[in-house]
Design a protein around this motif. Structure first.
Motif, PDB file in Angstrom:
ATOM      1  N   ASP A   1       0.837  -1.200   0.000  1.00 32.17           N
ATOM      2  CA  ASP A   1       0.000   0.000   0.000  1.00 32.17           C
ATOM      3  C   ASP A   1       0.875   1.255   0.000  1.00 32.17           C
ATOM      4  O   ASP A   1       1.785   1.392   0.823  1.00 32.17           O
ATOM      5  CB  ASP A   1      -0.917   0.026   1.229  1.00 32.17           C
ATOM      6  N   GLY A   2       0.613   2.142  -0.927  1.00 32.64           N
ATOM      7  CA  GLY A   2       1.348   3.399  -0.988  1.00 32.64           C
ATOM      8  C   GLY A   2       2.692   3.313  -1.673  1.00 32.64           C
ATOM      9  O   GLY A   2       3.382   4.330  -1.815  1.00 32.64           O
ATOM     10  N   GLN A   3       3.099   2.121  -2.079  1.00 32.08           N
ATOM     11  CA  GLN A   3       4.390   1.983  -2.769  1.00 32.08           C
ATOM     12  C   GLN A   3       4.255   2.451  -4.221  1.00 32.08           C
ATOM     13  O   GLN A   3       3.235   2.202  -4.870  1.00 32.08           O
ATOM     14  CB  GLN A   3       4.856   0.524  -2.744  1.00 32.08           C
ATOM     15  N   PRO A   4       5.264   3.148  -4.734  1.00 32.38           N
ATOM     16  CA  PRO A   4       5.200   3.627  -6.125  1.00 32.38           C
ATOM     17  C   PRO A   4       5.346   2.467  -7.108  1.00 32.38           C
ATOM     18  O   PRO A   4       6.420   1.884  -7.230  1.00 32.38           O
ATOM     19  CB  PRO A   4       6.378   4.601  -6.224  1.00 32.38           C
ATOM     20  N   ILE A   5       4.250   2.126  -7.749  1.00 34.76           N
ATOM     21  CA  ILE A   5       4.245   1.025  -8.720  1.00 34.76           C
ATOM     22  C   ILE A   5       3.607   1.517 -10.012  1.00 34.76           C
ATOM     23  O   ILE A   5       2.564   2.173  -9.984  1.00 34.76           O
ATOM     24  CB  ILE A   5       3.466  -0.195  -8.188  1.00 34.76           C
ATOM     25  N   ALA A   6       4.232   1.220 -11.124  1.00 39.54           N
ATOM     26  CA  ALA A   6       3.668   1.565 -12.435  1.00 39.54           C
ATOM     27  C   ALA A   6       3.681   0.316 -13.303  1.00 39.54           C
ATOM     28  O   ALA A   6       4.605  -0.494 -13.220  1.00 39.54           O
ATOM     29  CB  ALA A   6       4.485   2.677 -13.090  1.00 39.54           C
TER      30      ALA A   6
END
Length: 402
Positions: free
Chosen positions: A10-15
């Motif tokens: 949750d809240g981790q930068p993932i693209a």
């Protein structure tokens, strides 16, 4: 009431980017957060991938794989090939990482190690997509002017000498940024050429490497573990980059030629000093001898002072004093290389020096305790001393003539 467990992702930068037949899952990580390492483990457990790409070059990967890699360092070869500056810069980066490790209790590159270990456990290929750090530093150094180069050297020096804790402001930037960019702090953001060499070029390089590695069709889903500061750039490049990967990689891997004017300026200064000494002899033997002695004392003296400052062996100091004035007769072999070579021969590195090198250079006093680091210091200080001595001698000789 039982608290709901927090999802580490949750809240981790993932693209997530799809290009052609390949799905790239970009996970942005922080260099100072255990959560990033946990996030890497979590995403590998929850999703299936055909390959794992990491923001590492071959040398950093080998260093991480083999903690004893520095034992293979041939100090004489480093001196002979003029790679002292590159090794010192790598140690500066290591010192910066150690400061973070001491402050936050997490080993440098923990998130990358988690990605490598996770890939190994699942028998997945590991893609090394970052550019060699030496090339990045050279391109950064040669992309800016003289004053900005001093800031680069200053940034590396500060990483070696400062013992202050990383500030809260810097921590936040690290969480959203890049380790190399953070070393140079605001300067990297205020200098477009430097920022491009440290960040922008690597975004393009890593994207090209991802595309190249994907060309054989063996991977349809790739986990890409990168610093958070590269996430947006690589996401953008994956969507827009149209260059053929290999030529782009080769173009971004070349080292720009060194500017010629410093070399020609130095030659001009020496020719002027040599002419001044020759002219002094036309004014009388005493004046000529005085000018020659001035050249020997100043160049040899300041070079010797550089060796003394590095706590070099007495014979290394003498070698620096003798070699510096003889510069015209040994082109391409600086006094610093001769003095450092003598130092390395007289005080050969012990096994303990290799074992403790990375830890020793994290503290500025450790540079004088470790034989490998002290030899590198000897090279750099004698180089600086010789340069100061040449200009001081030239100024005094010309001043005494007129």
């Amino acid at each position: 009431m039982t608290a709901t467990p927090v999802d580490v992702l949750d809240g981790q930068p993932i693209a997530r980017v799809r290009r052609g037949d390949v799905d790239y899952v970009l996970l942005g990580t922080a260099h100072v957060s255990r959560v990033s390492a946990d996030a890497v483990r979590a995403i590998l457990e929850r999703e299936s991938f055909d390959a794992v790409a990491v923001e590492l070059c071959e040398s950093r990967f080998q260093s991480m794989r083999d903690p004893e890699a520095f034992r293979k360092l041939d100090l004489f070869q480093v001196i002979r090939q003029g790679k002292v500056g590159l090794i010192a810069a790598n140690l500066a980066l290591s010192a910066f990482q150690r400061r973070l490790a001491e402050q936050f209790g997490i080993e440098p590159g923990a998130e990358m190690k988690a990605a490598i270990d996770g890939a190994d456990a699942r028998h997945l290929p590991i893609w090394l997509v970052d550019r060699e750090i030496g090339i990045t530093l050279k391109r950064a150094y040669r992309s800016v002017g003289f004053v900005d180069r001093l800031s680069i050297v200053g940034g590396l020096g500060a990483s070696l000498l400062t013992r202050e804790e990383v500030s809260e402001d810097e921590i936040e930037k690290l969480k959203q940024g890049d380790l190399l960019g953070s070393m140079f702090n605001e300067f990297a953001r205020e200098s477009p050429p430097l920022y491009d060499a440290l960040i922008g070029e690597r975004d393009r390089y890593m994207t090209a490497r991802l595309r190249e590695k994907s060309q054989d069709g063996s991977a349809q889903r790739v986990l890409v573990v990168i610093g958070a500061g590269h996430l947006a750039g690589i996401e953008r490049e994956l969507a827009a980059q149209m260059d053929v990967p290999r030529p782009l990689i080769e173009r971004l891997s070349t080292t720009p030629p060194a500017s010629r004017w410093p070399k020609w300026f130095a030659i001009g200064v020496f020719v002027l000093i040599a002419a001044a000494i020759g002219y002094a002899f036309t004014q009388g033997t005493a004046k000529g001898t005085d000018a020659l002695v001035t050249w020997i004392v100043f160049t040899g003296g300041f070079a010797a002072l550089g060796a003394i400052a590095a706590a070099a062996h007495p014979l290394s100091v003498i070698a620096a004093f003798i070699a510096a004035p003889l510069k015209p007769f040994r082109p391409g072999i600086p006094a610093s290389a001769i003095s450092a070579g003598v130092e390395a021969w007289l005080r050969r590195p012990r096994v303990a020096d290799f074992d403790t090198l990375r830890d020793d250079v994290a503290h500025w006093t450790g540079w004088w305790k470790n034989r490998i680091a002290r030899t590198l210091l000897n090279f750099m200080f004698v180089t600086l001393g010789t340069l100061i001595g040449e200009y001081a001698a030239g100024f005094r000789i010309i001043k005494n003539l007129f």
